[in-house]
Design an enzyme around this catalytic site. Structure first.
Site, PDB file in Angstrom:
ATOM      1  N   GLU A 274       0.849  -1.215   0.000  1.00  0.00           N
ATOM      2  CA  GLU A 274       0.000   0.000   0.000  1.00  0.00           C
ATOM      3  C   GLU A 274       0.875   1.253   0.000  1.00  0.00           C
ATOM      4  O   GLU A 274       0.552   2.242  -0.658  1.00  0.00           O
ATOM      5  CB  GLU A 274      -0.941   0.017   1.206  1.00  0.00           C
ATOM      6  CG  GLU A 274      -1.975  -1.098   1.214  1.00  0.00           C
ATOM      7  CD  GLU A 274      -2.807  -1.178  -0.051  1.00  0.00           C
ATOM      8  OE1 GLU A 274      -3.134  -0.139  -0.629  1.00  0.00           O
ATOM      9  OE2 GLU A 274      -3.115  -2.307  -0.494  1.00  0.00           O
ATOM     10  N   TRP A 277       1.607   1.956  -3.422  1.00  0.00           N
ATOM     11  CA  TRP A 277       0.584   2.686  -4.189  1.00  0.00           C
ATOM     12  C   TRP A 277       0.762   4.195  -4.015  1.00  0.00           C
ATOM     13  O   TRP A 277       0.518   4.981  -4.926  1.00  0.00           O
ATOM     14  CB  TRP A 277      -0.836   2.257  -3.758  1.00  0.00           C
ATOM     15  CG  TRP A 277      -1.274   1.011  -4.464  1.00  0.00           C
ATOM     16  CD1 TRP A 277      -1.164  -0.268  -4.003  1.00  0.00           C
ATOM     17  CD2 TRP A 277      -1.843   0.916  -5.782  1.00  0.00           C
ATOM     18  NE1 TRP A 277      -1.646  -1.149  -4.942  1.00  0.00           N
ATOM     19  CE2 TRP A 277      -2.075  -0.448  -6.038  1.00  0.00           C
ATOM     20  CE3 TRP A 277      -2.192   1.847  -6.764  1.00  0.00           C
ATOM     21  CZ2 TRP A 277      -2.643  -0.905  -7.234  1.00  0.00           C
ATOM     22  CZ3 TRP A 277      -2.759   1.391  -7.959  1.00  0.00           C
ATOM     23  CH2 TRP A 277      -2.966   0.046  -8.181  1.00  0.00           C
ATOM     24  N   TRP A 305     -21.144  12.209 -19.100  1.00  0.00           N
ATOM     25  CA  TRP A 305     -21.442  12.407 -17.672  1.00  0.00           C
ATOM     26  C   TRP A 305     -22.777  13.131 -17.527  1.00  0.00           C
ATOM     27  O   TRP A 305     -23.145  13.957 -18.356  1.00  0.00           O
ATOM     28  CB  TRP A 305     -20.343  13.234 -17.003  1.00  0.00           C
ATOM     29  CG  TRP A 305     -18.979  12.608 -17.057  1.00  0.00           C
ATOM     30  CD1 TRP A 305     -17.909  13.064 -17.765  1.00  0.00           C
ATOM     31  CD2 TRP A 305     -18.543  11.414 -16.395  1.00  0.00           C
ATOM     32  NE1 TRP A 305     -16.817  12.229 -17.580  1.00  0.00           N
ATOM     33  CE2 TRP A 305     -17.182  11.201 -16.740  1.00  0.00           C
ATOM     34  CE3 TRP A 305     -19.154  10.498 -15.546  1.00  0.00           C
ATOM     35  CZ2 TRP A 305     -16.436  10.129 -16.277  1.00  0.00           C
ATOM     36  CZ3 TRP A 305     -18.410   9.426 -15.075  1.00  0.00           C
ATOM     37  CH2 TRP A 305     -17.072   9.245 -15.436  1.00  0.00           C
ATOM     38  N   ASN A 340     -10.740   3.003   3.006  1.00  0.00           N
ATOM     39  CA  ASN A 340     -10.434   2.795   1.580  1.00  0.00           C
ATOM     40  C   ASN A 340     -11.541   2.027   0.852  1.00  0.00           C
ATOM     41  O   ASN A 340     -11.912   2.375  -0.263  1.00  0.00           O
ATOM     42  CB  ASN A 340      -9.100   2.061   1.430  1.00  0.00           C
ATOM     43  CG  ASN A 340      -8.730   1.888  -0.024  1.00  0.00           C
ATOM     44  OD1 ASN A 340      -8.618   2.864  -0.766  1.00  0.00           O
ATOM     45  ND2 ASN A 340      -8.578   0.646  -0.464  1.00  0.00           N
ATOM     46  N   TRP A 358     -16.217  12.148 -12.407  1.00  0.00           N
ATOM     47  CA  TRP A 358     -15.302  11.841 -11.294  1.00  0.00           C
ATOM     48  C   TRP A 358     -14.687  13.108 -10.700  1.00  0.00           C
ATOM     49  O   TRP A 358     -14.322  13.145  -9.525  1.00  0.00           O
ATOM     50  CB  TRP A 358     -14.210  10.869 -11.746  1.00  0.00           C
ATOM     51  CG  TRP A 358     -13.315  11.374 -12.859  1.00  0.00           C
ATOM     52  CD1 TRP A 358     -13.532  11.254 -14.192  1.00  0.00           C
ATOM     53  CD2 TRP A 358     -12.077  12.085 -12.714  1.00  0.00           C
ATOM     54  NE1 TRP A 358     -12.515  11.848 -14.898  1.00  0.00           N
ATOM     55  CE2 TRP A 358     -11.595  12.361 -14.024  1.00  0.00           C
ATOM     56  CE3 TRP A 358     -11.320  12.508 -11.633  1.00  0.00           C
ATOM     57  CZ2 TRP A 358     -10.405  13.060 -14.263  1.00  0.00           C
ATOM     58  CZ3 TRP A 358     -10.132  13.193 -11.867  1.00  0.00           C
ATOM     59  CH2 TRP A 358      -9.678  13.467 -13.167  1.00  0.00           C
ATOM     60  N   TRP A 381      -9.491   8.384  -7.900  1.00  0.00           N
ATOM     61  CA  TRP A 381     -10.697   8.683  -8.692  1.00  0.00           C
ATOM     62  C   TRP A 381     -10.581   8.165 -10.103  1.00  0.00           C
ATOM     63  O   TRP A 381     -11.553   7.667 -10.682  1.00  0.00           O
ATOM     64  CB  TRP A 381     -11.011  10.184  -8.653  1.00  0.00           C
ATOM     65  CG  TRP A 381     -11.751  10.496  -7.387  1.00  0.00           C
ATOM     66  CD1 TRP A 381     -11.231  11.008  -6.240  1.00  0.00           C
ATOM     67  CD2 TRP A 381     -13.136  10.227  -7.124  1.00  0.00           C
ATOM     68  NE1 TRP A 381     -12.214  11.085  -5.274  1.00  0.00           N
ATOM     69  CE2 TRP A 381     -13.385  10.616  -5.789  1.00  0.00           C
ATOM     70  CE3 TRP A 381     -14.181   9.695  -7.861  1.00  0.00           C
ATOM     71  CZ2 TRP A 381     -14.652  10.501  -5.198  1.00  0.00           C
ATOM     72  CZ3 TRP A 381     -15.443   9.581  -7.282  1.00  0.00           C
ATOM     73  CH2 TRP A 381     -15.665   9.977  -5.966  1.00  0.00           C
TER      74      TRP A 381
END
Ligand SMILES: Cc1cc2nc3c(=O)[nH]c(=O)nc-3n(C[C@H](O)[C@H](O)[C@H](O)COP(=O)(O)OP(=O)(O)OC[C@H]3O[C@@H](n4cnc5c(N)ncnc54)[C@H](O)[C@@H]3O)c2cc1C
Length: 476
Positions: A274, A277, A305, A340, A358, A381
């Site tokens: 993690e 990331w 959208w 998360n 988003w 996102w």
């Protein structure tokens, strides 16, 4: 440089005294002026409300620590270069040290500043402090940036061998001439209307809070991290994200604490991955700075959208009628943080069930998260929307009911954040609209009155999202 001229240590997203290479190097040479300059419009995005609240608390804590070591924290506001030069003039400093930041606008400002300061006769030195690796140091065999996480992290692990964290300086020698400083409240980081009670309860900004979270995590949650990290009702993750974002603790400190915990295979553990990331997010932001506002995958520029202010507001307020989504959004509003798994479920609901852009979600998170981080928020996102690097495929649409039954099987998390449903038995907690009316009555749930009916039907929303996806696959 004369041994008597003090060094300015310009503190930014490294609000700590331990493992702070710029501070450590400066303290070895003589007097030091620790300076923080608030220059929100020099950032890629001015920090949101929750971040500003955190920053205020963090500076307060850092200020106390600087005082205790001998040289008060100097607080200024305005154009960074002008303020630093002014502090130099007031103290006789001829050198400025800082730890590097890689957010695009800040990195180019810093590069321009180095030129400018050196031309004006200053010595400048910058250090790597807030990432395990320089995001520019990793590239594919073809010399290109990585866009897939697993090979990126594999390549990082080959290089990674962070040195042991640096100690807190035993003292910080103050300069002979003390410069002017603003008082913290003059930065107006805290809102006049106090909406932070939940954040105050949930967090202790500053290095002590960071160290405490790390200690609690390694002692009580690390071993079970793989099993518990997806359960929003359990404190199964480290809750280090805001502390890492503001640099109250370094990733090197976290890395070494995990190494010392004695966990088997710790380097390849899910938790260390993690942290990977976080590095990947910075790598992507550095190489693809346009992704702050635009999808990495260009076809998503054509995505149809929906604009629907009512739906957006229902999502922001946690009133979508889907209990798990609502619990996540209310946790965010109340505490400035969201688990998360919930960021994924609530994010997916916005971009897929509601088909709202988003960027609306990223903006809301930016304003409300205490850990709002340009690189990680952008990655998160775009990942959830399917339009970024190594993203979840768009057609994989989370069903909020199934997610709830899997990751909050007894409904404890929903009950905590959506108290209207607290008496509802587990069988219906994630889908109250399916409960028999007698159950609803006994549980004091009045759908459409004290808790909303779902604002969209899952099946219909899913089909509409898949149709929208097909539309961007047609040639433009
Ligand atoms: C839509 C969306 C938006 C997000 N926005 C942010 C954000 O603004 N700031 C932020 O720090 N994280 C963000 N994340 C990533 C992740 O949700 C948080 O880092 C994590 O929930 C923080 O909790 P923790 O510290 O207990 O994490 P742990 O599980 O204990 O992980 C340890 C650390 O690893 C890093 N990390 C973990 N997961 C990720 C990830 N997916 N991406 C990048 N770094 C990660 C964080 O620094 C975290 O503190 C986002 C995720 C999504 C899906």
């Amino acid at each position: 440089m004369s041994s008597t001229s003090p060094i300015i240590v310009w503190l930014r997203y490294d609000l700590r005294l331990a493992d702070n290479p710029a501070l450590h190097a400066a303290c070895k040479l003589g007097a030091v002026v620790p300076v923080f300059v608030l220059a929100s419009d020099e950032e890629d995005l001015p920090p949101g409300g929750a971040s500003n609240w955190w920053l205020h608390q963090s500076l307060k804590s850092l200020g106390r620590q600087c005082n205790a070591l001998g040289s008060p924290l100097i607080i200024r506001q305005g154009e960074s270069i002008g303020e630093l030069q002014q502090v130099a003039k007031e103290t006789g400093a001829t050198a400025i040290y800082w730890n590097r930041s890689f957010n695009p606008k800040i990195a180019s400002r810093d590069a321009a500043m180095v030129e400018n300061l050196r031309t004006s006769g200053f010595k400048t030195q910058s250090f790597r402090a807030n990432l395990l690796l320089d995001p520019r140091a990793i590239e594919t065999q073809q010399g290109r940036p990585y866009t897939v996480f697993t090979p990126f992290w594999k390549a990082c692990l080959k290089q990674l061998n962070p040195p042991p964290p640096l100690p807190i300086p035993t003292s910080i020698i103050r300069p002979d001439k003390q410069p002017d400083t603003l008082r913290l409240h003059e930065l107006h980081l805290e809102h006049q209307v106090d909406w932070t009670v939940g954040m105050r309860r949930a967090w202790a900004p500053g290095t002590s809070g960071a160290n405490l979270n790390l200690k609690l995590f390694t002692r009580y949650a690390l071993q079970e991290y793989d099993h518990q990290r997806d359960l929003p009702g359990v404190v199964g993750t480290s809750r280090l994200s805001p502390h890492l974002h503001f640099g109250e603790i370094s990733p090197q400190q976290v890395w070494h604490a995990i190494a010392e915990s004695g966990a088997a295979e710790w380097k390849h553990s899910q938790f260390i991955t993690e942290l990977g990331w976080r590095e990947f997010a910075q790598h992507l932001l550095h190489h693809f700075p346009h992704t702050i506002n635009e999808p990495l995958r260009a076809p998503f520029n054509r995505f149809p959208w929906q604009k629907n202010a009512g739906h957006l507001q229902a999502w922001q307020k946690g009133c979508t009628g889907y209990p798990l989504v609502d619990a996540g959004m209310r946790e965010l509003w109340a505490s400035g943080w969201m688990h998360n798994r919930m960021r994924m479920v609530a994010g997916s609901f916005l971009v897929k069930h509601l088909r709202i852009d988003w960027r609306e979600g990223a903006n809301w998170f930016w304003d409300t998260l205490v850990d709002a981080d340009l690189a990680s928020n952008t990655l998160g996102w775009q990942w959830i929307s399917g339009c970024g690097a190594d993203a979840a495929p768009y057609f994989r649409i989370f069903n909020p009911v199934i997610q709830g039954e899997k990751f909050d099987p007894h409904g404890d998390y929903v009950r905590r954040w959506v108290p209207e449903l607290k008496k509802l038995p587990p069988k219906w907690i994630h889908k109250p609209w399916t409960a028999p009316s007698i159950v609803l009555q006994d549980s004091r749930v009045r759908l459409g009155e004290n808790y909303p009916m779902p604002i969209v039907d899952h099946k219909e929303a899913r089909n509409a999202a898949l149709d929208a996806l097909k539309s961007i696959k047609q040639p433009a």
